[in-house]
Design a protein around this motif. Structure first.
Motif, PDB file in Angstrom:
ATOM      1  N   CYS A   1     -19.115  19.475  17.589  1.00 15.04           N
ATOM      2  CA  CYS A   1     -19.006  20.727  18.343  1.00 15.04           C
ATOM      3  C   CYS A   1     -17.962  20.618  19.449  1.00 15.04           C
ATOM      4  O   CYS A   1     -17.944  19.649  20.200  1.00 15.04           O
TER       5      CYS A   1
ATOM      6  N   GLY B   1     -17.626  23.169  21.674  1.00 15.08           N
ATOM      7  CA  GLY B   1     -18.067  24.030  22.770  1.00 15.08           C
ATOM      8  C   GLY B   1     -17.305  25.335  22.870  1.00 15.08           C
ATOM      9  O   GLY B   1     -17.243  25.954  23.935  1.00 15.08           O
TER      10      GLY B   1
ATOM     11  N   GLY C   1     -17.945  28.298  21.821  1.00 22.30           N
ATOM     12  CA  GLY C   1     -18.769  29.455  22.192  1.00 22.30           C
ATOM     13  C   GLY C   1     -18.827  30.573  21.166  1.00 22.30           C
ATOM     14  O   GLY C   1     -19.495  31.589  21.386  1.00 22.30           O
TER      15      GLY C   1
ATOM     16  N   VAL D   1     -24.179  27.523  24.507  1.00 23.66           N
ATOM     17  CA  VAL D   1     -23.376  26.361  24.879  1.00 23.66           C
ATOM     18  C   VAL D   1     -23.844  25.885  26.248  1.00 23.66           C
ATOM     19  O   VAL D   1     -23.863  26.645  27.215  1.00 23.66           O
TER      20      VAL D   1
ATOM     21  N   LYS E   1     -21.669  21.736  24.850  1.00 21.61           N
ATOM     22  CA  LYS E   1     -22.124  21.597  23.468  1.00 21.61           C
ATOM     23  C   LYS E   1     -23.111  22.709  23.147  1.00 21.61           C
ATOM     24  O   LYS E   1     -23.925  23.098  23.993  1.00 21.61           O
ATOM     25  N   ALA E   2     -23.042  23.201  21.910  1.00 22.56           N
ATOM     26  CA  ALA E   2     -23.980  24.241  21.500  1.00 22.56           C
ATOM     27  C   ALA E   2     -25.370  23.644  21.288  1.00 22.56           C
ATOM     28  O   ALA E   2     -25.506  22.513  20.815  1.00 22.56           O
TER      29      ALA E   2
END
Ligand code: SF4
Ligand code: SF4
Length: 64
Positions: free
Chosen positions: A10, A12, A14, A27, A31-32
């Protein structure tokens, strides 16, 4: 059911957070993170540009 995020992949960006209809992925600290209110619609799985989101219910899922 929910999805899982592979944090090492990931970026990030969004995108998943913006398109999720259930507000189930956010996020945080770059990181999600997916939450249990995910309705497994699959939108984020398809949209993630780096394929960092997997559907726990269908681990064989492949992005088309
Ligand atoms: S769309 Fe993918 S790369 Fe972007 S924040 Fe979501 S999981 Fe991470
Ligand atoms: S599968 Fe759908 S409901 Fe679940 S986190 Fe992704 S966009 Fe949101």
């Amino acid at each position: 059911m929910a999805v899982s995020v592979i944090e090492s992949i990931c970026t990030g960006c969004g995108i998943c957070e913006k398109l999720c209809p259930a507000d189930a992925i956010r996020v945080e600290e770059g990181k999600a993170r997916a939450y249990d209110n995910c309705i497994t619609c699959g939108a984020c799985v398809k949209a993630c540009p780096v394929c960092a989101i997997r559907n726990k219910a269908a681990l064989s899922y492949r992005r088309v």
